[in-house]
Design an enzyme around this catalytic site. Structure first.
Site, short mmCIF file in Angstrom:
data_model
loop_
_atom_site.label_atom_id
_atom_site.label_comp_id
_atom_site.label_asym_id
_atom_site.label_seq_id
_atom_site.Cartn_x
_atom_site.Cartn_y
_atom_site.Cartn_z
N HIS B 278 33.84 35.64 -85.19
CA HIS B 278 32.92 35.11 -84.18
C HIS B 278 31.66 35.98 -84.14
O HIS B 278 31.71 37.17 -83.88
CB HIS B 278 33.64 35.13 -82.83
N GLU B 330 32.51 29.65 -84.63
CA GLU B 330 31.14 30.15 -84.39
C GLU B 330 30.97 31.44 -85.16
O GLU B 330 30.54 32.46 -84.63
CB GLU B 330 30.93 30.39 -82.89
N CYS B 426 26.59 30.03 -71.94
CA CYS B 426 26.34 31.42 -72.32
C CYS B 426 24.92 31.65 -72.81
O CYS B 426 24.33 32.69 -72.52
CB CYS B 426 27.35 31.88 -73.37
N CYS B 427 24.33 30.71 -73.55
CA CYS B 427 23.04 30.99 -74.17
C CYS B 427 21.87 31.05 -73.19
O CYS B 427 21.06 31.97 -73.27
CB CYS B 427 22.76 30.01 -75.30
#
Lengths: 662, 662
Positions: B278, B330, B426-427
């Site tokens: 990840h 990811e 999250c971003c």
């Protein structure tokens, strides 16, 4: 509908193949694949995952006890997938094809024994599906969408007709006629019957084939019903789900049909114009639709077939005849979307495309159908089997990079080595059955015309011009473009038109009749000669077969600026074994004038014609500089050696590429 | 370890930014993103999926009742992901950055209020995680691998230190010190403690930052323990799984560590040399490792950091600074595997790469770190936010084809329109926190040297040569390569070395000191001037900033024969809005001599410098011919108009491409 264009393909029973290319392949199927598969179906392959297939039939027939041998999974008695029965059917069909061209008493006895077991499992009302017989008959016909009941049924009808054609034996045929009656009692337009259709198509074309033998209108009607009902609203698949779950039809069911693209049930077949969903299902449906269009003279169905055909062949087909671009749903995606390295291209889907092509050719003699049949056969289909007949590709990519298959999950479906047998063993027996029945793809006979669609060394028998005619075809195809065709007519002479496909890849050809230039008429890619054919008449066709660089339509983003190589019907590829690693750095150097070496190498890959020429390779630079200011690309000369695509992955595992930069 | 190379970055508190490029972005974050996110955290965004974040804290603090408002999901009281707490922490950190450069009493009161609620939820032993407080404290520290407990902890430590730096307020800091003590009582090398480490890294760098304030060895020791313990055998993640399931350690647990690549726990950090798993986890771990390497002088950790850095930057980094090639996990994949159209390139991973770069720069002044920081900031990070600050990319592809995103599941993660907010949010707050704290990425101060890593208009205050120095930087970067730096020294003069990064993209530059050519020494991409700096001293740097065509290493298969375009630190791209559909048909026409038009367009995309030149477009042919014999490629002239990559997808949705054929 112009029914004068119709023709019927000769049965494999009437076309005996002896061909330098295909006979070894058929022998491989006969002597290796069919015996191996029989062992597999009976769980006798050491180290392999058991199939359970024949054992399921024995349990269903009460010839074996369910609780033995299978460990945890045995609890419910049935082993394997819901469609496990179909493996036996495919095997019988393959064996039928093999028996038709190579009588083999032992094999025939084995098949008869299998049929005995299978028929023992048949219920008194004709029903025959081991999953539901073992798990409980109350569940049958409750999940046509997912549980492959009518798929297994269709495969058995195929097997029964093939075995009858090959041997004249009716036992399995009669059993399947009873099973068809059983299905017909449960499904159909009448009130009280299920208004359903198969979740995985094949029964449509199987019933058409059965009708060809029985001429029983009921069989045709059932096939037609499956096609007519498909995609109607309210959606049957939604309704049956509600019934299973005890809901009502309005309970959260899919009303848009979006979920049914996978099953080609998103709208009525007559209204469909783009190939969608699971590719094998799709091409099987289209094949059955073409059958019904021809048998019923239904123009709307014919038009749908032509639209779907065009969509595939003009928009969604790989150069190898592979179809179904995406691993997700093993499915078609969208027009001009033809990624090479994530291609799915299931072997079975190319086989289904061949089925579809044969049926379209039956509807009208146009070269594009035979071209596509040939493209699939010589490339995307036989690439599925190793040269020793012992391992198989399910997925047929056009580019393979071993590291990527291992380390990038989005490419994990792509293998660079064929596998022994699959837990879902659909492709190996499907390859076997199409190769074993290759004879039924060569010639077709119409009202006043005999057509040759494939150039396969063979001897065919048929009636034309009122006479028994024998047509002998000799060729070095696909390595050489020379075809000799000689006629023998019982009773001296017979008047009919003879037409042969001029391959789409061929830019120039000559035709001689008894040594003299022959005048042909040409239409839709077929060349025709009408005359009184006499015994001893000989046609000599010479198809120019140069190495040809191919480009893809600029709409295909993955191939922009790239080329592939064909010679005759064969697509070629580059392998690491011949060309080293990082094939993506190679460039053909087109359009420089190449000195191209074309060489038949009998010891290479079972005997292939290789192609070599001086290309170029992008020079490497410091491996620690990931990016730099671009300079004029620096290439070094590099001899490129191409082999036929179908033969890849038969040496040390490594990279492969069909398309490289021009 | 050569500790004389070390330096510490100035805090955002001491670097006040006023920059033509960044100030508007920071304002966007301050005036739009931060307020919007606060509304989102409090479930006040109409039509948006509730976050539950602040409500979870209120429930945990017994300030709200768990059963209200959330329908089905409210049964257990906690709403959202196990890592929902971290959103509040990121928001506080973003707000801290904003407050440091733009005092705002109302915002500060809001943050204080949030901190009050959060601290109310803290347990008497210092524990603070709403998921376990609400669901039952008996479950805490039982699943470090999956449940993000130490991830939320780390984010809160980051938030606490940032808010303390920005405001001097200790409430959250003290709470987090207590929480750190709590974690320390449960996890560590001593018998009776868990020998564990975070499933999602961040606590390592957070604790290092906390140590920077507290100088409490315990904080450094815990961070170091997390890094030292990671990847040791037997695997802690296997052990805790056994404990949860009541099994023993030998029960079917992964012994190879293969499953722990995702968590970078497959082997000890000191032995790692390739970025795996990840991507966000990975770069967070490497950032923390670099911190600990510097703080403890641990050469083995430093070497590991350098290997991992090299692996990323020389093998696995997109030209935009995006990292993490695959949607599956990811994750990083393998060397030179940089597909453009399936790129994942999570915004957070580029942010983490910036963290790592900053820490590597802190260890040694080499231009490659600042180059990479700049690459990520100007491209892969800010591409994550729309020009209006109201929508966000999670995934940052280098090629986007809308039809493909919709119809091919393997590209479904690729979006061509930014999204309002993500269920997993999250971003957006991560973009906010890095932009708001940009001041802490500009300059660092070492024993005898001051370094400038980024060229951002700003005024910095620091001590050098024993004096208070102010350094004012003015620039039109990234549109112009002109940088003015003026010094003010309290007390007249101070002797120190001043070094600035010569950007890796710059082939030619000049340096003037007070109007005269200056003689610099150069090392590792930094230029140095050592002298007695006096108030009024002025350095003028001029970096040549031509349009540059970039090529990728030939090992990168997806970019063979292709080029990208950069100017200064900016990667450019082509969009459908300017260039029409089917961008893959375009060719730059390199190396023909282009007449390149470079134009600042103030009304385009918030003001950007566009680049245009005459390229070529592959001519179309009959759309019904999918393949044909290749001819010399036919191109038509086509004006290509490039815009900065970060600004894509701010007009009508459409195609985008960074790399096109040369």
């Amino acid at each position: 509908m112009n029914t004068t264009e119709h023709s019927e393909f000769l049965s494999f029973k009437n076309v005996h193949i002896h061909d330098t290319f295909w006979t070894p392949l058929m022998e491989r199927v006969r002597t290796k694949v069919i015996p191996y598969q029989w062992e597999a179906l009976n769980d006798h392959v050491p180290g392999a995952e058991p199939s359970g297939c024949m054992r399921n039939f024995k349990i269903a027939a009460q010839l074996a006890r369910p609780e033995l041998d299978y460990g945890e999974d045995s609890s419910a008695g049935h082993y394997g997938f819901v469609f496990q029965d179909s493996d036996a059917a495919k095997w019988i069909e393959a064996a039928a094809g093999a028996l038709a061209w190579h009588p083999d008493e032992a094999l025939e006895q084995t098949v008869d024994g299998a049929i005995d077991i299978i028929c023992n499992a048949q219920q008194s009302d004709g029903y025959l599906n081991t999953y539901y017989i073992i798990k409980g008959l109350e569940g049958r016909f409750t999940n046509l969408k997912d549980n492959h009941e009518l798929y297994c049924f269709g495969h058995f009808v195929e097997a029964a007709t093939a075995y009858y054609e090959a041997t004249g034996k009716r036992k399995l045929l009669d059993a399947m006629i009873r099973y068809t009656d059983c299905v017909d009692r449960h499904i159909g337009p009448e009130e009280g019957k299920l208004h359903g259709y198969p979740g995985h198509e094949i029964a449509e074309m199987a019933l058409a084939r059965l009708y060809g033998i029985t001429k029983d209108e009921k069989h045709l009607k059932l096939a037609k019903y499956f096609i007519d009902e498909r995609g109607k609203r309210p959606y049957f698949f939604a309704q049956e789900e509600c019934r299973r779950n005890g809901g009502t039809e309005s309970d959260g069911m899919d009303k848009s049909g979006d979920h049914y693209h996978y099953h080609q049930a998103h709208k009525p077949v007559r209204e469909q114009s783009a190939a969608v969903g699971h590719a094998v299902r799709a091409v099987y449906l289209y094949s059955g639709t073409a059958d019904i269009a021809r048998l019923t003279g239904d123009d709307a169905l014919l038009e749908a077939c032509r639209r779907l055909w065009d969509n595939i062949v003009k928009r969604q087909m790989y150069i190898t005849g592979a179809v179904g671009q995406s691993v997700h749903g093993e499915a078609f995606t969208f027009d001009y979307d033809l990624p090479n390295d994530t291609a799915y291209g299931e072997t079975c889907a190319s086989i289904g495309l061949a089925f579809f092509a044969r049926r379209m050719a039956s509807l009208a003699p146009r070269a594009v159908y035979g071209d596509t049949l040939e493209r699939a056969l010589f490339n995307g289909i036989i690439s599925g089997m190793s040269l020793d007949g012992m391992s198989f590709f399910y997925v047929n990519p056009l580019e393979a990079l071993p590291e990527s298959c291992g380390k990038d999950q989005s490419r994990r479906h792509v293998k660079f080595e064929r596998q022994k047998w699959f837990a879902c063993a659909c492709c190996p027996p499907n390859v076997a059955r199409i190769i074993a029945s290759l004879g039924s793809y060569v010639h077709s006979v119409g009202d006043d015309c005999v057509y040759t669609h494939l150039f396969v060394g063979s001897e065919a028998k048929f009636v034309a011009g009122g006479k028994n005619v024998s047509l002998k075809l000799e060729t070095g195809y696909p390595w050489r473009g020379h075809v000799d065709i000689s006629f023998t007519v019982d009773g001296g002479e017979a008047e009919f038109r003879y037409g042969f496909r001029i391959p789409g890849w061929c830019a120039s050809h000559t035709v001689a009749l008894n040594g003299d230039n022959a005048l042909c008429t040409e239409k839709d890619g077929f060349a025709y000669i009408k005359r009184e054919w006499r015994s001893g008449d000989r046609l000599t066709l010479v198809f120019d077969m140069p190495v040809t660089f191919i480009e893809a339509n600029p709409h295909v983003r993955e191939n922009a600026g790239k080329m592939a190589l064909m010679r005759g019907p064969l697509v070629y590829c580059l392998e690491e074994a011949d060309n080293g690693k990082e094939l993506f750095r190679l460039r053909a150097g087109f359009p420089a004038h190449h000195s191209i070496k074309v060489q038949y190498e009998k010891d290479l890959l079972g005997g292939v014609t290789s192609v070599s020429f001086m290309g170029r390779k992008l020079k490497g630079w410091n491996k620690d500089d990931l990016y730099r200011a671009a300079s004029e690309a620096a290439y070094e000369e590099k001899d490129l050696r191409w082999i036929p695509y179908y033969a890849w992955a038969n040496r040390d595992p490594g990279e492969m590429a069909v398309w490289i930069n021009k």
